[in-house]
Design a protein around this motif. Sequence first.
Motif, PDB file in Angstrom:
ATOM      1  N   MET A   1       5.831  20.458  -5.925  1.00 32.76           N
ATOM      2  CA  MET A   1       5.879  19.120  -6.522  1.00 32.76           C
ATOM      3  C   MET A   1       4.484  18.508  -6.667  1.00 32.76           C
ATOM      4  N   LEU A   2       3.543  18.929  -5.834  1.00 33.40           N
ATOM      5  CA  LEU A   2       2.181  18.407  -5.961  1.00 33.40           C
ATOM      6  C   LEU A   2       1.564  18.808  -7.296  1.00 33.40           C
ATOM      7  N   GLU A   3       2.046  19.918  -7.871  1.00 34.27           N
ATOM      8  CA  GLU A   3       1.561  20.381  -9.181  1.00 34.27           C
ATOM      9  C   GLU A   3       2.420  19.842 -10.322  1.00 34.27           C
ATOM     10  N   GLN A   4       3.601  19.339  -9.998  1.00 35.30           N
ATOM     11  CA  GLN A   4       4.542  18.885 -11.033  1.00 35.30           C
ATOM     12  C   GLN A   4       5.255  17.619 -10.540  1.00 35.30           C
ATOM     13  N   GLY A   5       4.452  16.607 -10.213  1.00 33.35           N
ATOM     14  CA  GLY A   5       5.020  15.377  -9.661  1.00 33.35           C
ATOM     15  C   GLY A   5       4.210  14.956  -8.456  1.00 33.35           C
ATOM     16  N   GLY A   6       4.860  14.860  -7.290  1.00 31.66           N
ATOM     17  CA  GLY A   6       4.117  14.486  -6.096  1.00 31.66           C
ATOM     18  C   GLY A   6       5.001  13.985  -4.976  1.00 31.66           C
ATOM     19  N   VAL A   7       4.356  13.568  -3.888  1.00 26.49           N
ATOM     20  CA  VAL A   7       5.066  12.946  -2.763  1.00 26.49           C
ATOM     21  C   VAL A   7       4.428  11.589  -2.489  1.00 26.49           C
ATOM     22  N   LEU A   8       5.268  10.648  -2.084  1.00 28.56           N
ATOM     23  CA  LEU A   8       4.863   9.243  -1.983  1.00 28.56           C
ATOM     24  C   LEU A   8       5.436   8.641  -0.711  1.00 28.56           C
ATOM     25  N   THR A   9       4.661   7.784  -0.041  1.00 22.26           N
ATOM     26  CA  THR A   9       5.160   7.102   1.151  1.00 22.26           C
ATOM     27  C   THR A   9       4.374   5.808   1.371  1.00 22.26           C
ATOM     28  N   GLU A  10       4.978   4.888   2.116  1.00 17.89           N
ATOM     29  CA  GLU A  10       4.258   3.670   2.505  1.00 17.89           C
ATOM     30  C   GLU A  10       3.690   3.799   3.915  1.00 17.89           C
ATOM     31  N   ASN A  11       3.974   4.931   4.569  1.00 19.14           N
ATOM     32  CA  ASN A  11       3.608   5.104   5.977  1.00 19.14           C
ATOM     33  C   ASN A  11       2.276   5.831   6.122  1.00 19.14           C
ATOM     34  N   THR A  12       1.501   5.429   7.118  1.00 13.05           N
ATOM     35  CA  THR A  12       0.186   6.010   7.316  1.00 13.05           C
ATOM     36  C   THR A  12       0.266   7.403   7.956  1.00 13.05           C
TER      37      THR A  12
ATOM     38  N   THR B   1       8.678  15.427 -10.777  1.00 12.08           N
ATOM     39  CA  THR B   1       9.594  14.910  -9.758  1.00 12.08           C
ATOM     40  C   THR B   1       8.807  14.393  -8.553  1.00 12.08           C
ATOM     41  N   ILE B   2       9.211  13.233  -8.043  1.00 15.11           N
ATOM     42  CA  ILE B   2       8.526  12.554  -6.932  1.00 15.11           C
ATOM     43  C   ILE B   2       9.457  12.498  -5.712  1.00 15.11           C
ATOM     44  N   GLY B   3       8.940  12.953  -4.569  1.00 16.99           N
ATOM     45  CA  GLY B   3       9.681  12.838  -3.313  1.00 16.99           C
ATOM     46  C   GLY B   3       9.161  11.652  -2.527  1.00 16.99           C
ATOM     47  N   VAL B   4      10.027  10.682  -2.264  1.00 18.36           N
ATOM     48  CA  VAL B   4       9.630   9.498  -1.490  1.00 18.36           C
ATOM     49  C   VAL B   4      10.013   9.756  -0.036  1.00 18.36           C
ATOM     50  N   MET B   5       9.019   9.666   0.845  1.00 20.44           N
ATOM     51  CA  MET B   5       9.224  10.107   2.230  1.00 20.44           C
ATOM     52  C   MET B   5       9.268   8.940   3.221  1.00 20.44           C
ATOM     53  N   ALA B   6       9.965   9.171   4.328  1.00 23.42           N
ATOM     54  CA  ALA B   6      10.040   8.182   5.408  1.00 23.42           C
ATOM     55  C   ALA B   6       8.994   8.482   6.479  1.00 23.42           C
ATOM     56  N   SER B   7       8.163   9.485   6.233  1.00 21.48           N
ATOM     57  CA  SER B   7       7.126   9.892   7.186  1.00 21.48           C
ATOM     58  C   SER B   7       5.756   9.575   6.614  1.00 21.48           C
ATOM     59  N   GLY B   8       4.700   9.974   7.333  1.00 16.26           N
ATOM     60  CA  GLY B   8       3.346   9.838   6.802  1.00 16.26           C
ATOM     61  C   GLY B   8       3.105  10.873   5.715  1.00 16.26           C
TER      62      GLY B   8
ATOM     63  N   LEU C   1       0.841  -1.198   0.000  1.00 13.94           N
ATOM     64  CA  LEU C   1       0.000   0.000   0.000  1.00 13.94           C
ATOM     65  C   LEU C   1       0.876   1.249   0.000  1.00 13.94           C
ATOM     66  N   LEU C   2       0.553   2.185  -0.893  1.00 20.64           N
ATOM     67  CA  LEU C   2       1.266   3.465  -0.957  1.00 20.64           C
ATOM     68  C   LEU C   2       0.278   4.613  -0.773  1.00 20.64           C
ATOM     69  N   TYR C   3       0.748   5.673  -0.124  1.00 25.87           N
ATOM     70  CA  TYR C   3      -0.017   6.908   0.046  1.00 25.87           C
ATOM     71  C   TYR C   3       0.591   7.941  -0.906  1.00 25.87           C
ATOM     72  N   TYR C   4      -0.227   8.507  -1.782  1.00 26.58           N
ATOM     73  CA  TYR C   4       0.301   9.373  -2.838  1.00 26.58           C
ATOM     74  C   TYR C   4      -0.473  10.675  -2.950  1.00 26.58           C
ATOM     75  N   ARG C   5       0.256  11.774  -2.979  1.00 26.33           N
ATOM     76  CA  ARG C   5      -0.330  13.080  -3.287  1.00 26.33           C
ATOM     77  C   ARG C   5       0.414  13.639  -4.492  1.00 26.33           C
ATOM     78  N   GLY C   6      -0.320  14.026  -5.513  1.00 24.64           N
ATOM     79  CA  GLY C   6       0.339  14.594  -6.683  1.00 24.64           C
ATOM     80  C   GLY C   6      -0.457  14.363  -7.943  1.00 24.64           C
ATOM     81  N   ASN C   7       0.154  14.721  -9.079  1.00 23.03           N
ATOM     82  CA  ASN C   7      -0.565  14.604 -10.352  1.00 23.03           C
ATOM     83  C   ASN C   7       0.231  13.851 -11.419  1.00 23.03           C
ATOM     84  N   ALA C   8       1.376  13.268 -11.037  1.00 22.18           N
ATOM     85  CA  ALA C   8       2.216  12.589 -12.029  1.00 22.18           C
ATOM     86  C   ALA C   8       1.839  11.110 -12.153  1.00 22.18           C
ATOM     87  N   ASN C   9       2.133  10.549 -13.305  1.00 21.87           N
ATOM     88  CA  ASN C   9       1.932   9.122 -13.564  1.00 21.87           C
ATOM     89  C   ASN C   9       3.128   8.361 -12.988  1.00 21.87           C
ATOM     90  N   LEU C  10       2.886   7.526 -11.990  1.00 21.55           N
ATOM     91  CA  LEU C  10       3.986   6.778 -11.358  1.00 21.55           C
ATOM     92  C   LEU C  10       4.514   5.673 -12.263  1.00 21.55           C
TER      93      LEU C  10
END
Length: 373
Positions: free
Chosen positions: A194-205, A171-178, A103-112
């Motif tokens: 980045m939310l407008e030109q990519g996004g942020v991604l994490t596996e953490n809730t 550009t996608i930022g992969v985070m160690a946080s929620g 499961l991944l939590y994703y905010r953004g508009n880019a195609n992963l």
Amino acid sequence: MSHEAQFEVALSFLPYVGDQLTKVLVSYCGSAKAVLHAPVPKLMKVPGVGEKVAKSIRDNGRQALLEADEVLKKASDKQVELLFYTSSKYPNRLKQLPDAPPLLYYRGNANLNHHRIISIVGTRKPTSYGQAVTERIIEELKPYGVMVVSGLAYGIDIAAHRAALQAGLPTIGVMASGPDIIYPGVHKKYAEKMLEQGGVLTENTFGTKPDAPRFPARNRIIAGMSDCTIVIEAAFKSGTLITADIAHSYDKEVMAVPGNINSPMSEGTNWLIKSHKAAVLTATQDLIELLNWDIEDSLAVKRAKAIPALDPADFTPEEMQVLQVLIQSGEEQMDNLGWKAQVPVNQLASVLLALEFKGVVKAMPGKKFALIR
């Protein structure tokens, strides 16, 4: 959000059920919902599930569903997408790896599943040389339309994100946080862009703090979702080398920029090259040739010239998406076609059949499909 989503999220809250076991359970039971409704004897037939784990799933299922419901509400409020590994939006390059998070939590508009993805990682204390090389590589990659992945950390990471934003690349930022905690906080302004030109991604809730053990786990996502990991400056003992090791273990391409032999920040990169764990990158062309992007692009130009123009009015949007992929690649395996064209698996067979009837696509051995010249 589908009803099934609550069950998919709930699996992540079950004790003793890790990443690999989650996928095994879903595979054997048919769906996340079926896992949580399965009786203990059925669960015990799943490889890796003993009586203790089976009873735990049954005993904790209700609580997990309540927690999942809270997560779904927060996701809706904060515009976070929840991507279970069976979703067509989940990064396909990552999905194929055994320890990929379910499961991944994703905010953004880019195609992963962008057609070209590279990750750039490095020291948190870069020299001016490291900063300049990062900016130059990304500027020279503009014509190739790549997506740049990194970890939103100080140093090379944020330099890569900043340069990608400047170059107009996703550009996608992969985070160690929620998904609701940007760390470090000073990078929040870049994360918002980045939310407008990519996004942020994490596996953490939601609410997860970036504790030290979460960073190596985060690094496997950075390495796993990319075609190539580029290391620009790293001390000999650093988290950056962990990312390179992970990418290497996944049989992914790794490249390193050589540096000054007197600089502690080049010890790690020079060692990667010396020990044949990374190909040397002295010019952006080295990356392009390693990944055969130059050959791909020249072939695509030739194919585009050889193929008569297709009138979108003659095809459905899904048919056009499939045709665009085949115009680029000439032929493609059915599984790859689905995620590249972003057409759901349950629709793909009928889309391909319709294209065969229209005389533009042909089926080939090995579940491959090709354009008819």
